[in-house]
Design a protein around this motif. Structure first.
Motif, mmCIF file in Angstrom:
data_model
loop_
_atom_site.group_PDB
_atom_site.id
_atom_site.type_symbol
_atom_site.label_atom_id
_atom_site.label_comp_id
_atom_site.label_asym_id
_atom_site.label_seq_id
_atom_site.Cartn_x
_atom_site.Cartn_y
_atom_site.Cartn_z
ATOM 1 N N VAL A 167 0.863 -1.178 0.000
ATOM 2 C CA VAL A 167 0.000 0.000 0.000
ATOM 3 C C VAL A 167 0.898 1.226 0.000
ATOM 4 O O VAL A 167 1.853 1.301 0.784
ATOM 5 N N THR A 168 0.621 2.176 -0.887
ATOM 6 C CA THR A 168 1.403 3.406 -0.955
ATOM 7 C C THR A 168 0.465 4.604 -0.903
ATOM 8 O O THR A 168 -0.545 4.634 -1.608
ATOM 9 N N ALA A 209 -6.121 -3.343 -1.834
ATOM 10 C CA ALA A 209 -4.928 -4.174 -1.647
ATOM 11 C C ALA A 209 -5.283 -5.628 -1.357
ATOM 12 O O ALA A 209 -4.548 -6.542 -1.746
ATOM 13 N N LEU A 210 -6.415 -5.840 -0.696
ATOM 14 C CA LEU A 210 -6.836 -7.201 -0.354
ATOM 15 C C LEU A 210 -7.614 -7.887 -1.476
ATOM 16 O O LEU A 210 -8.003 -9.051 -1.349
ATOM 17 N N THR A 235 1.174 -9.825 5.450
ATOM 18 C CA THR A 235 2.087 -8.729 5.765
ATOM 19 C C THR A 235 1.772 -7.568 4.849
ATOM 20 O O THR A 235 1.661 -7.732 3.629
ATOM 21 N N PHE A 236 1.637 -6.382 5.434
ATOM 22 C CA PHE A 236 1.426 -5.163 4.655
ATOM 23 C C PHE A 236 2.700 -4.331 4.658
ATOM 24 O O PHE A 236 3.271 -4.055 5.721
ATOM 25 N N LEU A 237 3.134 -3.943 3.471
ATOM 26 C CA LEU A 237 4.170 -2.930 3.321
ATOM 27 C C LEU A 237 3.460 -1.612 3.057
ATOM 28 O O LEU A 237 2.771 -1.465 2.039
ATOM 29 N N VAL A 238 3.605 -0.675 3.967
ATOM 30 C CA VAL A 238 2.999 0.651 3.805
ATOM 31 C C VAL A 238 4.127 1.611 3.476
ATOM 32 O O VAL A 238 4.872 2.066 4.351
ATOM 33 N N ASP A 239 4.274 1.907 2.175
ATOM 34 C CA ASP A 239 5.373 2.760 1.710
ATOM 35 C C ASP A 239 4.932 4.221 1.718
ATOM 36 O O ASP A 239 3.744 4.533 1.735
ATOM 37 N N GLU A 240 5.937 5.119 1.688
ATOM 38 C CA GLU A 240 5.688 6.565 1.761
ATOM 39 C C GLU A 240 4.849 6.904 3.001
ATOM 40 O O GLU A 240 3.940 7.744 2.973
#
Length: 247
Positions: A69-70, A87-88, A115-120
């Protein structure tokens, strides 16, 4: 996998360099995922945070459901709901009412570990971080969160005790030291493989300053200069031409 996979610029033949920061990130991410916890990776722009995290998560993806997720603007809790819905890959239309939407997300996040990658993540405010905490605190949900962002991400999280106390691991990415530059850059791209260490130090002092993104940009211009001049090796005259494009 090459560094070009996640590079700021398209840079053929770039390689992922196993720096101390990347090795630490690999350990930290592995432990965070195993604990279904939340962590924060923060630091200045171009220090290699996103590349390191994506590299580490790539190694886990065979056995782990990783969702990215960005955020590009300061999102509300409502915006976070919609991003998670997307995202899901949830079917149908997003619910209109917050309580219904929350129930849907909680049920989805309880199905299996993720696992969630939350970028920015520097774009997230307290409300948005709080919504992740709200979902994570639900006993039935099973997910890890890796927040990756600039220093603003760290500042907001530290300002909120309810959030800060739930961060399992903090990792700060910094510039490469001069010694790390001399170790890492010859491995980063063939342009630097046989370069004189003094020329690499010269390039770092005058242009790259221990910043991996700056090194990627400089390497791209240096490749162009080598091609146009027909030279086979980097020298300081060629580097000065590359510097002029970065000014």
């Amino acid at each position: 996998m090459t560094a070009a996979t996640y590079q700021y610029v398209d840079l053929p033949d770039a390689a992922v360099v196993t720096t101390r920061a990347l090795l630490t990130a690999r350990e930290n991410i592995t432990d965070t995922v195993a604990a279904r916890a939340m962590m924060c990776i923060h630091g200045g722009a171009g220090h290699g945070k996103t590349l390191a995290v994506n590299t580490c998560l790539h190694d886990l993806e065979a056995a782990e459901d990783v969702r990215r997720v960005t955020f590009r603007a300061r999102p509300t809790a409502r915006a976070v709901r919609y991003e998670l819905f997307t995202a899901l890959d949830l079917p149908g239309e997003p619910p209109r009412h917050p309580s219904e939407f929350d129930r849907l997300l909680k049920n989805a996040l309880a199905e299996h570990p993720r696992t969630f990658l939350v970028d920015e993540a520097q774009w997230l405010n307290g409300e948005a971080f709080e919504y992740f905490r709200y979902l994570w605190d639900e006993p039935a949900t099973r997910f890890a969160v890796i927040f990756v962002g600039g220093e603003g991400c760290h500042t907001v999280l530290r300002r909120e005790p309810m959030l800060s106390s739930r961060i399992f691991i903090w990792q700060h990415f910094t510039r490469l030291t001069p010694a790390e530059v001399l170790e890492a850059i010859p491995l980063f791209h063939p342009v630097w493989a046989d370069a004189d260490p003094d020329d690499i130090a010269f390039a770092d002092q005058h242009a790259a300053h221990g910043n991996f993104r700056a090194w990627a940009q400089l390497t791209a211009h240096t490749r162009t200069a080598l091609t146009r001049t027909g030279r086979s090796r980097v020298d300081q005259e060629l580097l000065r031409w590359a510097f002029s494009r970065l000014a």
